[in-house]
Design a protein around this motif. Structure first.
Motif, PDB file in Angstrom:
ATOM      1  N   ASP A   1      54.662  43.408  22.713  1.00 44.75           N
ATOM      2  CA  ASP A   1      53.833  42.935  21.619  1.00 44.75           C
ATOM      3  C   ASP A   1      52.554  42.258  22.118  1.00 44.75           C
ATOM      4  N   ALA A   2      52.152  42.592  23.346  1.00 52.03           N
ATOM      5  CA  ALA A   2      50.928  41.995  23.892  1.00 52.03           C
ATOM      6  C   ALA A   2      49.745  42.341  22.998  1.00 52.03           C
ATOM      7  N   SER A   3      48.949  41.341  22.672  1.00 51.78           N
ATOM      8  CA  SER A   3      47.803  41.532  21.789  1.00 51.78           C
ATOM      9  C   SER A   3      46.587  41.998  22.578  1.00 51.78           C
ATOM     10  N   GLU A   4      45.791  42.861  21.954  1.00 51.49           N
ATOM     11  CA  GLU A   4      44.564  43.327  22.598  1.00 51.49           C
ATOM     12  C   GLU A   4      43.601  42.175  22.846  1.00 51.49           C
ATOM     13  N   THR A   5      43.573  41.223  21.939  1.00 50.33           N
ATOM     14  CA  THR A   5      42.663  40.093  22.123  1.00 50.33           C
ATOM     15  C   THR A   5      43.138  39.162  23.227  1.00 50.33           C
ATOM     16  N   GLU A   6      44.455  39.045  23.397  1.00 49.53           N
ATOM     17  CA  GLU A   6      44.980  38.263  24.515  1.00 49.53           C
ATOM     18  C   GLU A   6      44.561  38.900  25.827  1.00 49.53           C
ATOM     19  N   GLN A   7      44.659  40.225  25.885  1.00 51.15           N
ATOM     20  CA  GLN A   7      44.220  40.937  27.089  1.00 51.15           C
ATOM     21  C   GLN A   7      42.715  40.774  27.282  1.00 51.15           C
ATOM     22  N   ALA A   8      41.968  40.746  26.172  1.00 56.37           N
ATOM     23  CA  ALA A   8      40.510  40.596  26.264  1.00 56.37           C
ATOM     24  C   ALA A   8      40.147  39.247  26.881  1.00 56.37           C
ATOM     25  N   ASP A   9      40.775  38.172  26.396  1.00 57.76           N
ATOM     26  CA  ASP A   9      40.499  36.845  26.957  1.00 57.76           C
ATOM     27  C   ASP A   9      40.883  36.771  28.433  1.00 57.76           C
ATOM     28  N   ALA A  10      42.007  37.399  28.765  1.00 59.75           N
ATOM     29  CA  ALA A  10      42.436  37.421  30.163  1.00 59.75           C
ATOM     30  C   ALA A  10      41.434  38.173  31.026  1.00 59.75           C
ATOM     31  N   ALA A  11      40.924  39.279  30.506  1.00 62.62           N
ATOM     32  CA  ALA A  11      39.953  40.081  31.262  1.00 62.62           C
ATOM     33  C   ALA A  11      38.692  39.277  31.550  1.00 62.62           C
ATOM     34  N   VAL A  12      38.246  38.493  30.570  1.00 68.61           N
ATOM     35  CA  VAL A  12      37.051  37.671  30.761  1.00 68.61           C
ATOM     36  C   VAL A  12      37.274  36.661  31.891  1.00 68.61           C
ATOM     37  N   ARG A  13      38.466  36.044  31.937  1.00 68.27           N
ATOM     38  CA  ARG A  13      38.767  35.060  32.980  1.00 68.27           C
ATOM     39  C   ARG A  13      38.809  35.704  34.357  1.00 68.27           C
ATOM     40  N   VAL A  14      39.485  36.852  34.457  1.00 66.09           N
ATOM     41  CA  VAL A  14      39.597  37.518  35.762  1.00 66.09           C
ATOM     42  C   VAL A  14      38.235  37.990  36.230  1.00 66.09           C
ATOM     43  N   LEU A  15      37.411  38.519  35.316  1.00 68.92           N
ATOM     44  CA  LEU A  15      36.073  38.981  35.697  1.00 68.92           C
ATOM     45  C   LEU A  15      35.245  37.821  36.236  1.00 68.92           C
ATOM     46  N   ALA A  16      35.362  36.666  35.607  1.00 70.09           N
ATOM     47  CA  ALA A  16      34.633  35.489  36.092  1.00 70.09           C
ATOM     48  C   ALA A  16      35.114  35.106  37.489  1.00 70.09           C
ATOM     49  N   ALA A  17      36.449  35.191  37.711  1.00 66.89           N
ATOM     50  CA  ALA A  17      37.007  34.864  39.026  1.00 66.89           C
ATOM     51  C   ALA A  17      36.538  35.860  40.079  1.00 66.89           C
ATOM     52  N   CYS A  18      36.245  37.086  39.639  1.00 65.33           N
ATOM     53  CA  CYS A  18      35.777  38.130  40.570  1.00 65.33           C
ATOM     54  C   CYS A  18      34.256  38.170  40.647  1.00 65.33           C
ATOM     55  N   GLN A  19      33.618  37.144  40.120  1.00 62.94           N
ATOM     56  CA  GLN A  19      32.151  37.030  40.163  1.00 62.94           C
ATOM     57  C   GLN A  19      31.482  38.260  39.572  1.00 62.94           C
ATOM     58  N   ASP A  20      31.992  38.688  38.394  1.00 60.80           N
ATOM     59  CA  ASP A  20      31.437  39.786  37.613  1.00 60.80           C
ATOM     60  C   ASP A  20      31.533  41.148  38.300  1.00 60.80           C
ATOM     61  N   ASP A  21      32.410  41.265  39.281  1.00 63.75           N
ATOM     62  CA  ASP A  21      32.649  42.559  39.923  1.00 63.75           C
ATOM     63  C   ASP A  21      33.732  43.288  39.120  1.00 63.75           C
ATOM     64  N   ARG A  22      33.326  44.244  38.303  1.00 62.44           N
ATOM     65  CA  ARG A  22      34.273  44.902  37.390  1.00 62.44           C
ATOM     66  C   ARG A  22      35.288  45.759  38.145  1.00 62.44           C
ATOM     67  N   ALA A  23      34.859  46.375  39.209  1.00 65.17           N
ATOM     68  CA  ALA A  23      35.794  47.199  39.975  1.00 65.17           C
ATOM     69  C   ALA A  23      36.916  46.338  40.550  1.00 65.17           C
ATOM     70  N   GLU A  24      36.562  45.172  41.095  1.00 59.95           N
ATOM     71  CA  GLU A  24      37.564  44.268  41.653  1.00 59.95           C
ATOM     72  C   GLU A  24      38.466  43.712  40.553  1.00 59.95           C
ATOM     73  N   ALA A  25      37.859  43.376  39.395  1.00 58.47           N
ATOM     74  CA  ALA A  25      38.648  42.838  38.288  1.00 58.47           C
ATOM     75  C   ALA A  25      39.666  43.864  37.793  1.00 58.47           C
ATOM     76  N   ALA A  26      39.233  45.113  37.670  1.00 57.80           N
ATOM     77  CA  ALA A  26      40.163  46.156  37.226  1.00 57.80           C
ATOM     78  C   ALA A  26      41.293  46.338  38.231  1.00 57.80           C
ATOM     79  N   LEU A  27      40.966  46.237  39.524  1.00 61.75           N
ATOM     80  CA  LEU A  27      41.977  46.383  40.574  1.00 61.75           C
ATOM     81  C   LEU A  27      43.006  45.247  40.494  1.00 61.75           C
ATOM     82  N   ARG A  28      42.515  44.042  40.304  1.00 61.82           N
ATOM     83  CA  ARG A  28      43.431  42.897  40.241  1.00 61.82           C
ATOM     84  C   ARG A  28      44.334  42.961  39.008  1.00 61.82           C
ATOM     85  N   LEU A  29      43.796  43.483  37.923  1.00 55.95           N
ATOM     86  CA  LEU A  29      44.580  43.564  36.702  1.00 55.95           C
ATOM     87  C   LEU A  29      45.491  44.792  36.663  1.00 55.95           C
ATOM     88  N   GLY A  30      45.238  45.739  37.565  1.00 58.26           N
ATOM     89  CA  GLY A  30      46.005  46.970  37.541  1.00 58.26           C
ATOM     90  C   GLY A  30      45.615  47.859  36.370  1.00 58.26           C
TER      91      GLY A  30
END
Length: 555
Positions: free
Chosen positions: A122-151
């Motif tokens: 029952d994971a929400s799309e918006t929950e995933q969206a907020d998580a994606a924003v946090r991980v992208l910030a941690a990856c210094q806006d590197d989308r390729a790295e963020a996608a890799l970390r999130l799988g």
């Protein structure tokens, strides 16, 4: 904690435990605090069911916690927030629950919490969206790295980041399943300050996804009808083409969903066109005065007409004489022989440029202003340079003040200074960028030293061809000799031939201009006479430049 970054980040809590089976211990709920949890919404019915289950059977699966950094014998939840909340209600703060304690960095805890929630049914799309924003910030806006970390695939990351632009109210509506994902995808294309109102309409009218799409189509702006430079629109998130690339649910291509930005850009473009027309009218008045100043030239032209006709019909002269008809030269001395006269000054590129200075500056100011109005980054650079060089105050007070109601808000001119600060601080990023573009355009219009405008044109590769070309008003300001110079450097004489042009030159000036503009097979578009360029050299059309002629006009 070592993980394989090329695969999905674990498989939840079980993967973390399996990596090195930890000891399970019991902790009082009072020592446990909520850490970062991507989960935004907790179903009250499921919460009540979980509370009842805990009271009946206790907690069978431990939650994952990590020590806090302050060494106060307290812990933060990494995974298991829903069970923690239910346990608090079932057992109270003094109750104990089983936990697994792990030393984890903030980044590791973030990734583990995201992964644990991502694999829930029952994971929400918006929950995933907020998580994606946090991980992208941690990856210094590197989308390729963020996608890799999130799988995730990059496409999924882009979709979730786009949903991150939803307002909190819309996110909550999606979490609570009061709207569908299709609604959310459509609303993600709408500016945040308009989303809540659109949501109210959807909910109050019971609009399904299809009808919501039709509604948005009616309030969007057709980019094909835009009167401004659309280069920035190509990468704008409010361009419907960008939404089509992200979501299954989208409106038709070629539409802008940010009406406020579209209208601001349109108004700014209209303002520039109005000022351009003012400059053109002023140039026309100057041209008219110039024509009066050179009225005597036309009288001389009539005398030159006879001489030119004789030159063209030289072969016929002998025939006239053989028939007893005397030529003008046989019955009177030539002008050169009759009396010594001062020869006319030679026409040069420099002499024509001197008489064209005001028009040239006006047209280049307009071209640079239009370019800055359409490019926010260039406009901001211009403003910074102007401020640091002390020339920004040269923008006339009324240039922007008179348009503040148009650029900011209709009520803005009447606000006190404190209120104006607040309004400016609350501007949407797109509107602020449009206002900065207008300031850059105003600087190009008002700065005293034209060389600053020329430097901006060179720096930003502004091409005068985009906004000006040779026309009747331009040609009427020159004498016949000057027109011949312009025709030669622009290639018209080479196109028509020397004799054909000489015949045109022998007629009335008005006929000469008409013939120059309407020469069959000759196009003035893209041809810049040297008197209109910044470097004083003729600017050929781009197609000619591609064959080797220098076309860079602002060098």
């Amino acid at each position: 904690m070592t993980r394989n970054r090329t695969q999905r980040l674990g498989t939840g809590l079980s993967a973390l435990i399996a990596a090195s089976p930890p000891a399970i211990t019991a902790l009082p709920l009072a020592k446990i605090s909520v850490g970062y949890n991507p989960r935004r919404y907790f179903d009250s019915r499921k919460h009540d069911e979980l509370v009842a289950s805990l009271r009946l059977r206790g907690m069978l699966q431990p939650i994952l916690v990590r020590p806090t950094k302050d060494a106060s014998d307290s812990y933060l939840i990494v995974a298991g927030g829903r069970r923690y909340r239910a346990a608090l209600e079932a057992f109270g703060p003094e109750g104990e629950i089983p936990v697994v304690i792990r030393e984890m960095t903030d980044q590791e805890a973030l990734e583990a919490a995201i992964d644990e929630n991502d694999v829930r049914d029952d994971a929400s799309e918006t929950e995933q969206a907020d998580a994606a924003v946090r991980v992208l910030a941690a990856c210094q806006d590197d989308r390729a790295e963020a996608a890799l970390r999130l799988g995730w695939s990059k496409a999924k990351l882009d979709r979730r980041l786009a949903l991150g632009n939803l307002s909190d109210t819309v996110k909550r509506a999606l979490d609570e399943r009061r709207i569908k994902v299709g609604h959310a995808e459509l609303l993600a294309a709408v500016p945040a300050d308009k989303q809540d109102k659109a949501l109210d309409t959807i909910l109050s009218s019971g609009l399904d996804v299809s009808k919501t799409r039709d509604l948005l189509m009616r309030v969007t702006q057709d980019l094909a009808s835009a009167s401004f430079d659309k280069s920035e629109c190509m990468t704008c998130p409010f361009n419907s083409a960008a939404q089509r690339a992200l979501f299954e649910t989208h409106i038709d291509d070629g539409h802008c969903t940010n009406t406020a930005c579209f209208e601001l850009k349109t108004q700014t473009a209209d303002m520039i066109r109005f000022e351009e027309q003012e400059r053109a009218d002023k140039a026309a008045r100057l041209a008219a005065r110039s024509a009066d100043d050179h009225a005597n030239d036309d009288a001389d032209d009539e005398e030159q007409d006879d001489v030119t006709d004789e030159a063209i019909d030289a072969a016929a002269g002998s025939l006239k004489e053989s028939q007893g008809i005397a030529s003008a030269s046989s019955i009177a001395p030539s002008r050169a022989d009759s009396a010594p006269t001062a020869s006319k000054s030679t026409v040069t590129a420099k002499s024509i440029a001197g008489r064209t200075a005001e028009l040239r500056e006006a047209m280049w100011r307009t071209a640079v202003a239009r370019a800055l109005a359409g490019n926010g980054a260039h406009a901001q650079s211009t403003i910074l340079v102007a401020a640091m060089s002390g020339t920004l105050p040269q923008i006339k007070a009324e240039t922007l003040k008179a348009r503040s109601g148009l650029l900011v808000d209709a009520d803005f001119p009447g606000l006190d200074y404190h209120a104006k600060i607040r309004v400016i601080g609350e501007l949407e990023e797109a509107q602020a960028a449009t206002i900065l573009s207008a300031i850059g355009a105003a600087y190009a219009k008002d700065v005293a030293n034209f060389e600053h405008v020329a430097d901006l044109a060179r720096a930003f590769d502004v091409d005068l061809r985009a906004s000006w070309q040779v026309d009747k008003t331009f040609l009427e300001r020159y004498t016949k000799d000057e027109l011949r110079f312009i025709a030669r450097e622009c290639g018209l004489i080479a196109h028509m031939g020397e004799k054909a042009f000489a015949k045109r030159l022998g007629g009335k000036k008005t006929d000469l201009i008409a013939g120059m503009l309407c020469a069959i097979g000759f196009d003035w578009a893209g041809r810049l006479p040297s008197c209109m360029t910044l470097d004083g050299r003729y600017g050929p059309p781009p197609v000619d430049a591609a064959r080797g002629a220098p076309a860079k006009l602002a060098a």
